[in-house]
Motif scaffolding. Structure first.
Motif, mmCIF file in Angstrom:
data_model
loop_
_atom_site.group_PDB
_atom_site.id
_atom_site.type_symbol
_atom_site.label_atom_id
_atom_site.label_comp_id
_atom_site.label_asym_id
_atom_site.label_seq_id
_atom_site.Cartn_x
_atom_site.Cartn_y
_atom_site.Cartn_z
ATOM 1 N N VAL A 286 -53.292 46.880 129.308
ATOM 2 C CA VAL A 286 -52.452 45.701 129.110
ATOM 3 C C VAL A 286 -53.309 44.452 129.220
ATOM 4 O O VAL A 286 -54.080 44.327 130.176
ATOM 5 N N GLY A 287 -53.178 43.573 128.259
ATOM 6 C CA GLY A 287 -53.890 42.306 128.348
ATOM 7 C C GLY A 287 -55.329 42.369 127.874
ATOM 8 O O GLY A 287 -56.060 41.389 127.943
ATOM 9 N N VAL A 537 -38.623 43.789 129.193
ATOM 10 C CA VAL A 537 -39.831 42.966 129.078
ATOM 11 C C VAL A 537 -41.099 43.784 129.268
ATOM 12 O O VAL A 537 -42.187 43.249 129.306
ATOM 13 N N GLU A 538 -40.915 45.067 129.346
ATOM 14 C CA GLU A 538 -42.060 45.919 129.677
ATOM 15 C C GLU A 538 -43.260 45.699 128.769
ATOM 16 O O GLU A 538 -44.376 45.588 129.217
ATOM 17 N N VAL A 539 -43.027 45.707 127.492
ATOM 18 C CA VAL A 539 -44.182 45.668 126.603
ATOM 19 C C VAL A 539 -44.388 44.320 125.933
ATOM 20 O O VAL A 539 -43.453 43.681 125.480
ATOM 21 N N HIS A 563 -47.387 49.700 135.705
ATOM 22 C CA HIS A 563 -48.602 49.010 135.291
ATOM 23 C C HIS A 563 -48.338 48.135 134.066
ATOM 24 O O HIS A 563 -48.797 46.999 133.975
ATOM 25 N N GLN A 564 -47.565 48.677 133.146
ATOM 26 C CA GLN A 564 -47.129 47.908 131.973
ATOM 27 C C GLN A 564 -46.381 46.654 132.393
ATOM 28 O O GLN A 564 -46.633 45.568 131.901
ATOM 29 N N GLU A 598 -53.661 49.656 145.055
ATOM 30 C CA GLU A 598 -55.110 49.797 145.157
ATOM 31 C C GLU A 598 -55.873 49.591 143.863
ATOM 32 O O GLU A 598 -57.033 49.223 143.885
ATOM 33 N N THR A 599 -55.238 49.869 142.752
ATOM 34 C CA THR A 599 -56.017 49.748 141.513
ATOM 35 C C THR A 599 -55.284 49.001 140.403
ATOM 36 O O THR A 599 -54.064 49.043 140.302
ATOM 37 N N ASN A 600 -56.090 48.321 139.595
ATOM 38 C CA ASN A 600 -55.578 47.626 138.423
ATOM 39 C C ASN A 600 -56.015 48.327 137.151
ATOM 40 O O ASN A 600 -55.842 47.818 136.061
ATOM 41 N N ASP A 601 -56.627 49.486 137.343
ATOM 42 C CA ASP A 601 -57.189 50.186 136.199
ATOM 43 C C ASP A 601 -56.156 51.143 135.603
ATOM 44 O O ASP A 601 -55.785 52.140 136.208
#
Ligand code: ADP
Ligand code: MG
Length: 682
Positions: A286-287, A537-539, A563-564, A598-601
């Motif tokens: 995302v992004g 608004v998910e995507v 995460h989305q 913990e993660t943004n991946d």
């Protein structure tokens, strides 16, 4: 397949029409099917010393009948047989229900073997199985098969044993000897023997290894053959785009492309220019900037004299893409239009007409794009965004709108390698694996629902700084109505809580699309500071000034979905926050929240999500499109899957595969499964 194996199950002793029908109900129609009905577990039938056996365990014991068995009749035609038996130094009571007929067959001193459940306190075994005579078998494990109706596991064991004995010699090998050799796998005949009649758990292990590999290998062989065929046979279009125009367009962009973006643009353009049909997946977190990549390659298609289509799953997203592409193309000649189900009447007619005349260069829309009367003049490139939300069927229909347009799927749900290799085994994959520079990591926190007040205070602090917030409502999959109700409730609560301070908007799937649009517009113009919304608004939604997101009942969402959602913030210069409100009850639930903080991946998350939820749930039930394997498990047996893919791909591309006798069974398999027409591909 050898003819003998195709003979009906009735060739076996003891299988009459009735039994054959019961077998047919389980899709076992011939000897081959029977032999391939594999056990799903094994029962340990090793004789055990009673002193070691725990209460309620299932056991098998051998002993001698100690005294005359007794029968008690009760109820309507019910009876209970009690046998006192001597097992070593123990006197054990064995109870059987409704087996009075055994009484006459048993006398004191007879050897018997009884299996059943052990009641340690009463020294009683509730018997399920009894064998009269001494234990002459050396078998330690009995296979357990799935059955249906009145068919017993015991009967199945007997039939399968008989089938193997009579027809085992006809079992043919389908895997090439070189591969069996390479991985030290048992032959098919050997593996079937080991799995049905194992002497040890190691037998089972060896056999399973072979079947897992075989399943993956055959699946991948189909995928790779399909892929080779698509590439070589389909006469794709050659899009000779104008490199200078493309360069000029790229340098007109408000920012420099990341290296990753440049790399994928090159990959896609090379596909478009080649005479092969492109069938490519573009994945990027995302992004990571997929939209701009889409715009560039659509532009390439236009400069080559073709039309492009961009299909997205929601109207909001379609509108958003439409407005960002319109602004990206403002200094070009590109004519771009939007077609969703809310475009109706005269406007729709106009669009459909000029599309057919080739006056529209790029059409953006929802599944409204795949209606019958929407015809392109010269479709060159089809892009579907967030493709896992579309069914396989929809993808196909859109693809068939042009003769053989190049196809690009974009997804922001990073697909675990495991699934990508199976679901998209026939595609090429491009990945954007870096973020545009200057992005700050989103800080994610997990709060219990009883901390809502603190959370709302935190939100307020951000809003006072001029930022905006999303509040995401609980996900109620079964009920749209409850979804909407929740959104309204939370909207009311917040309106009350923040009265006089901020403007709050409400967004959910049931709003008429003009209202949706209006709300989104107000939010992006900061006339609304808080947007209460369901997952619509998910995507794709892009409002860089929004820096806070609160997700209610976060434990109900999949990690990838969270995460989305989280990807809606963190789109601007400012530090962004995501707060997960959740009271998960299970350890897994807690673990999932922890992983989120913990993660943004996205890739890492998707791998973890898959591990925790299993492949079936990963894409949601409706359109998983995942292949089903009998024995293999895509996650657990991932390494075998990878190996099988390499082997299949290597083999498909080797000349020997099309010539040597060794591969004849595999070629036949491909023909039978409809992948090959029976001729050599190239
Ligand atoms: P996604 O991959 O989630 O679709 P978008 O294409 O919506 O991401 O891009 C997210 C944001 O990043 C947009 O505001 C876009 O303009 C911006 N962006 C994309 N590429 C770059 C880049 N190379 N440098 C800076 N900003 C970029
Ligand atoms: Mg996007």
């Amino acid at each position: 397949m050898n003819n003998s194996l195709e003979r009906p199950t009735t060739v076996l002793k003891g299988i009459g029409d009735e039994t054959a029908q019961m077998l047919a109900d389980m899709e076992i129609c011939n000897v081959f099917d029977l032999l391939n009905h594999l056990p799903y577990r094994y029962e340990d039938v090793r004789l055990r010393d009673l002193s070691e056996v725990g209460h309620d365990e299932k056991i098998t014991i051998e002993g001698k009948v100690h005294s005359e068995p007794s029968v008690m009749y009760y109820g309507k035609r019910k009876n209970r047989l009690v046998i006192h038996m001597l097992v070593g130094q123990y006197l054990v009571k064995a109870i059987f229900f409704n087996r009075a007929y055994l009484k006459g067959k048993l006398s004191p001193g007879d050897s018997i073997i009884v299996s059943g459940k052990w009641d340690k306190h009463r020294a009683t075994i509730t018997g399920q199985d009894i064998k009269i005579g001494q234990n002459d078998e050396t078998k330690d494990f009995e296979p357990v098969y799935s059955t249906k109706g009145a068919l017993t596991v015991k009967a199945l064991r007997k039939f399968i044993g008989q089938a193997y004995q009579e027809f085992g010699d006809f079992i043919e090998e389908n895997l090439p000897a070189s591969l069996l050799e390479k991985y030290k796998l048992p032959s098919k005949r050997e593996a079937l023997f080991k799995i049905h009649f194992p002497n040890s758990l190691d037998d089972v292990k060896q056999a399973r290894r072979r079947f897992i590999y075989e399943e993956f290998f055959l699946f991948q062989l189909k995928m790779q053959a399909f892929r080779k065929q698509e590439r070589e046979q389909s006469r794709g279009i050659q899009q000779n785009y104008d490199l200078n125009q493309l360069r000029a367009f790229i340098s007109s962009l408000p920012f420099e492309l990341t290296d990753s973006q440049k790399k994928v643009v090159n990959e896609i353009c090379a596909d478009m220019k080649s005479k092969h049909k492109m069938n490519r997946l573009l994945q990027g977190d995302v992004g990571s900037g997929k939209t701009i990549v889409a715009a560039i390659v659509l532009y390439a298609s236009v400069t080559a004299g073709y039309q492009g289509a961009l299909m997205v799953p929601t109207e909001i997203l379609a509108e958003q893409h439409f407005s960002s592409l319109t602004s990206l193309f403002k200094n070009t000649e590109v004519k771009i239009e939007l077609l969703t189900s809310s475009v109706k009447g005269k406007k729709r007619l106009e669009i459909v007409e000029s599309l057919a005349l080739g006056e529209i260069d790029i059409l953006i829309g929802t599944h409204a794009l795949i209606q019958k009367d929407v015809v392109f003049h010269k479709l060159g490139l089809v892009i579907t965004d967030e493709q896992h939300r579309f069914g396989v069927e929809q993808r196909r229909i859109l693809r068939e709108k042009g003769e053989t347009p190049d196809v690009l799927f974009m997804t922001a749900t990073p697909i675990p390698r495991t699934l990508a290799i199976t679901v998209f085994g026939e595609m090429d994959v491009s990945s954007i694996n870096e973020m545009p520079s200057g992005r700050k990591k989103i800080k994610t926190n997990w709060a219990k629902h009883n901390m809502l007040d603190q959370v709302l205070d935190f939100v307020e602090k951000e809003l006072v700084k001029g930022r905006q917030a999303y509040i995401i409502c609980p996900l109620i999959e079964e009920s749209d109505k409850l979804d909407v109700q929740n959104a309204i409730d939370i909207y009311n609560l917040l309106t009350h809580h923040y009265r006089g301070k901020f403007h709050i908007g409400l967004m959910h799937g049931k709003l008429p699309s003009q209202e949706k649009e209006a709300v989104m517009r107000d939010f992006s113009l900061n006339q609304i500071q808080i947007l209460v919304s369901t997952t619509v608004v998910e995507v794709g939604v892009n409002v860089p000034n929004a820096t806070v997101m609160v997700v209610y009942d976060a434990e109900r969402f999949g990690l990838s979905q969270l995460h989305q959602l989280r990807g809606r913030v963190g789109r601007g210069e400012e530090q962004s926050y995501c707060i997960l409100l959740a009271d998960p009850k299970t350890e897994i639930g807690k673990e999932r929240m922890r992983i989120m903080t913990e993660t943004n991946d996205g890739f890492l998350l998707s791998e973890r999500d898959l591990e925790l939820r299993g492949p079936g749930d990963f894409f949601g039930k409706k359109q998983s499109g995942l292949p089903e394997f009998k024995m293999a498990d895509m996650v657990h047996d991932y390494r075998a899957l990878e190996t099988a893919k390499k082997d299949a791909s290597f083999l498909i591309n080797a000349d020997a595969f099309w010539e040597s006798n060794e591969y004849e069974p595999l070629r036949r398999y491909l023909c039978d499964s409809g992948v090959l027409s029976g001729e050599k591909l190239d």
